[in-house]
Design a protein around this motif. Sequence first.
Motif, PDB file in Angstrom:
ATOM      1  N   ALA A  53     -16.877  23.193 -33.931  1.00 50.65           N
ATOM      2  CA  ALA A  53     -16.918  24.652 -34.004  1.00 50.65           C
ATOM      3  C   ALA A  53     -15.667  25.216 -34.669  1.00 50.65           C
ATOM      4  CB  ALA A  53     -17.090  25.246 -32.603  1.00 50.65           C
ATOM      5  N   VAL A  54     -14.529  24.540 -34.523  1.00 46.72           N
ATOM      6  CA  VAL A  54     -13.294  24.980 -35.181  1.00 46.72           C
ATOM      7  C   VAL A  54     -13.441  24.838 -36.691  1.00 46.72           C
ATOM      8  CG1 VAL A  54     -10.823  24.513 -35.447  1.00 46.72           C
ATOM      9  CG2 VAL A  54     -11.866  24.432 -33.177  1.00 46.72           C
ATOM     10  N   ALA A  55     -14.041  23.740 -37.134  1.00 47.20           N
ATOM     11  CA  ALA A  55     -14.261  23.543 -38.569  1.00 47.20           C
ATOM     12  C   ALA A  55     -15.201  24.609 -39.130  1.00 47.20           C
ATOM     13  CB  ALA A  55     -14.825  22.151 -38.832  1.00 47.20           C
ATOM     14  N   GLU A  56     -16.163  25.034 -38.329  1.00 41.57           N
ATOM     15  CA  GLU A  56     -17.091  26.079 -38.779  1.00 41.57           C
ATOM     16  C   GLU A  56     -16.371  27.387 -39.090  1.00 41.57           C
ATOM     17  OE1 GLU A  56     -21.440  25.752 -37.045  1.00 41.57           O
ATOM     18  OE2 GLU A  56     -19.966  25.641 -35.416  1.00 41.57           O
ATOM     19  N   CYS A  57     -15.215  27.618 -38.473  1.00 37.65           N
ATOM     20  CA  CYS A  57     -14.450  28.849 -38.712  1.00 37.65           C
ATOM     21  C   CYS A  57     -13.783  28.856 -40.083  1.00 37.65           C
ATOM     22  CB  CYS A  57     -13.369  29.022 -37.643  1.00 37.65           C
ATOM     23  SG  CYS A  57     -14.002  29.402 -36.010  1.00 37.65           S
ATOM     24  N   ASP A  58     -13.592  27.692 -40.675  1.00 35.66           N
ATOM     25  CA  ASP A  58     -12.839  27.600 -41.932  1.00 35.66           C
ATOM     26  C   ASP A  58     -13.598  26.788 -42.974  1.00 35.66           C
ATOM     27  OD1 ASP A  58     -10.811  27.839 -43.813  1.00 35.66           O
ATOM     28  OD2 ASP A  58      -9.582  26.264 -42.921  1.00 35.66           O
ATOM     29  N   ASN A  59     -14.784  27.223 -43.298  1.00 31.48           N
ATOM     30  CA  ASN A  59     -15.573  26.576 -44.345  1.00 31.48           C
ATOM     31  C   ASN A  59     -15.703  25.066 -44.128  1.00 31.48           C
ATOM     32  OD1 ASN A  59     -17.197  26.813 -46.589  1.00 31.48           O
ATOM     33  ND2 ASN A  59     -15.521  26.464 -48.025  1.00 31.48           N
ATOM     34  N   TYR A  60     -15.908  24.681 -42.872  1.00 31.95           N
ATOM     35  CA  TYR A  60     -16.140  23.287 -42.469  1.00 31.95           C
ATOM     36  C   TYR A  60     -14.951  22.376 -42.748  1.00 31.95           C
ATOM     37  CZ  TYR A  60     -20.659  25.260 -41.844  1.00 31.95           C
ATOM     38  OH  TYR A  60     -21.670  26.083 -41.436  1.00 31.95           O
ATOM     39  N   LYS A  61     -13.741  22.911 -42.510  1.00 29.81           N
ATOM     40  CA  LYS A  61     -12.523  22.117 -42.624  1.00 29.81           C
ATOM     41  C   LYS A  61     -11.819  22.140 -41.271  1.00 29.81           C
ATOM     42  CE  LYS A  61     -11.785  23.282 -47.435  1.00 29.81           C
ATOM     43  NZ  LYS A  61     -10.997  24.088 -48.351  1.00 29.81           N
ATOM     44  N   LYS A  75     -24.157  27.878 -34.625  1.00 30.95           N
ATOM     45  CA  LYS A  75     -23.859  29.290 -34.403  1.00 30.95           C
ATOM     46  C   LYS A  75     -22.382  29.530 -34.145  1.00 30.95           C
ATOM     47  CE  LYS A  75     -28.438  30.354 -32.690  1.00 30.95           C
ATOM     48  NZ  LYS A  75     -29.267  30.698 -31.545  1.00 30.95           N
ATOM     49  N   GLY A  76     -21.566  28.497 -34.274  1.00 31.99           N
ATOM     50  CA  GLY A  76     -20.137  28.650 -34.058  1.00 31.99           C
ATOM     51  C   GLY A  76     -19.455  29.196 -35.300  1.00 31.99           C
ATOM     52  N   GLY A  77     -18.147  29.318 -35.216  1.00 35.29           N
ATOM     53  CA  GLY A  77     -17.356  29.710 -36.366  1.00 35.29           C
ATOM     54  C   GLY A  77     -17.281  31.199 -36.641  1.00 35.29           C
ATOM     55  N   LYS A  78     -17.829  32.002 -35.774  1.00 30.53           N
ATOM     56  CA  LYS A  78     -17.814  33.448 -36.006  1.00 30.53           C
ATOM     57  C   LYS A  78     -16.584  34.127 -35.396  1.00 30.53           C
ATOM     58  CE  LYS A  78     -22.825  33.755 -36.332  1.00 30.53           C
ATOM     59  NZ  LYS A  78     -23.186  32.368 -36.195  1.00 30.53           N
ATOM     60  N   ASN A  79     -15.946  33.453 -34.446  1.00 22.40           N
ATOM     61  CA  ASN A  79     -14.797  34.020 -33.753  1.00 22.40           C
ATOM     62  C   ASN A  79     -13.773  32.905 -33.571  1.00 22.40           C
ATOM     63  OD1 ASN A  79     -12.952  34.959 -31.874  1.00 22.40           O
ATOM     64  ND2 ASN A  79     -14.487  35.883 -30.535  1.00 22.40           N
ATOM     65  N   SER A  80     -12.656  33.005 -34.258  1.00 22.46           N
ATOM     66  CA  SER A  80     -11.669  31.919 -34.210  1.00 22.46           C
ATOM     67  C   SER A  80     -11.037  31.746 -32.826  1.00 22.46           C
ATOM     68  CB  SER A  80     -10.584  32.133 -35.263  1.00 22.46           C
ATOM     69  OG  SER A  80      -9.913  33.353 -35.024  1.00 22.46           O
ATOM     70  N   GLU A  81     -11.063  32.798 -32.001  1.00 20.83           N
ATOM     71  CA  GLU A  81     -10.530  32.664 -30.642  1.00 20.83           C
ATOM     72  C   GLU A  81     -11.483  31.907 -29.727  1.00 20.83           C
ATOM     73  OE1 GLU A  81      -8.948  36.195 -28.865  1.00 20.83           O
ATOM     74  OE2 GLU A  81      -8.222  36.902 -30.801  1.00 20.83           O
ATOM     75  N   HIS A  82     -12.767  32.023 -29.972  1.00 19.31           N
ATOM     76  CA  HIS A  82     -13.806  31.321 -29.208  1.00 19.31           C
ATOM     77  C   HIS A  82     -14.800  30.755 -30.222  1.00 19.31           C
ATOM     78  CE1 HIS A  82     -12.239  33.161 -25.559  1.00 19.31           C
ATOM     79  NE2 HIS A  82     -12.242  34.303 -26.205  1.00 19.31           N
ATOM     80  N   PRO A  83     -14.444  29.645 -30.876  1.00 11.83           N
ATOM     81  CA  PRO A  83     -15.235  29.151 -32.013  1.00 11.83           C
ATOM     82  C   PRO A  83     -16.674  28.769 -31.697  1.00 11.83           C
ATOM     83  CG  PRO A  83     -13.106  28.075 -31.939  1.00 11.83           C
ATOM     84  CD  PRO A  83     -13.242  28.857 -30.679  1.00 11.83           C
ATOM     85  N   CYS A  84     -16.943  28.288 -30.494  1.00 14.96           N
ATOM     86  CA  CYS A  84     -18.283  27.786 -30.176  1.00 14.96           C
ATOM     87  C   CYS A  84     -19.131  28.872 -29.527  1.00 14.96           C
ATOM     88  CB  CYS A  84     -18.174  26.585 -29.232  1.00 14.96           C
ATOM     89  SG  CYS A  84     -19.747  25.768 -28.904  1.00 14.96           S
ATOM     90  N   ALA A  85     -20.428  28.819 -29.770  1.00 16.67           N
ATOM     91  CA  ALA A  85     -21.360  29.762 -29.151  1.00 16.67           C
ATOM     92  C   ALA A  85     -21.442  29.539 -27.638  1.00 16.67           C
ATOM     93  CB  ALA A  85     -22.742  29.629 -29.783  1.00 16.67           C
ATOM     94  N   GLN A  86     -21.201  28.304 -27.189  1.00 18.32           N
ATOM     95  CA  GLN A  86     -21.204  28.022 -25.752  1.00 18.32           C
ATOM     96  C   GLN A  86     -19.885  28.488 -25.141  1.00 18.32           C
ATOM     97  OE1 GLN A  86     -22.954  24.223 -24.381  1.00 18.32           O
ATOM     98  NE2 GLN A  86     -22.702  23.590 -26.521  1.00 18.32           N
TER      99      GLN A  86
END
Length: 131
Positions: free
Chosen positions: A106-114, A54-65
């Motif tokens: 979670a950071v990778a989730e923000c950028d197409n898993y990179k 559920k991460g990757g939706k907000n680059s400032e707070h990448p993780c859902a936790q």
Amino acid sequence: MGKKIIILNGSPRKKGNTSSITAEFIKGATEAGNEVEEFMISSMKINGCIGCWKGGKNSEHPCAQKDDMDEIYPKYIDADIVVLASPLYYWNISGFLKNAFDRLFAVAECDNYKNPVKREHSYHVGRRYRI
């Protein structure tokens, strides 16, 4: 121009061998004109990854936790170099560092898993190995 370096220190001992090594690294790196910030992972509240995707939706707070990883994420994204420092427990990194490292996904989730590109060197107690 100096590099931005972060150290993720996974030792529970603030005055142990791992911290002695990172202190010398910090001294040399700052003398060379770099900016260094060290995180003592064991004294931070960092939960383990729960694999929720559920991460990757907000680059400032990448993780859902929401925990102390929110202090690390922006520094990790901006860093040129990331140093993983840990004592060896059963020939592996500490659980503290493993939790934090897993959560960087979670950071990778923000950028197409990179993940952000960092320098490709590994240092092990004074010996340098090319990855």
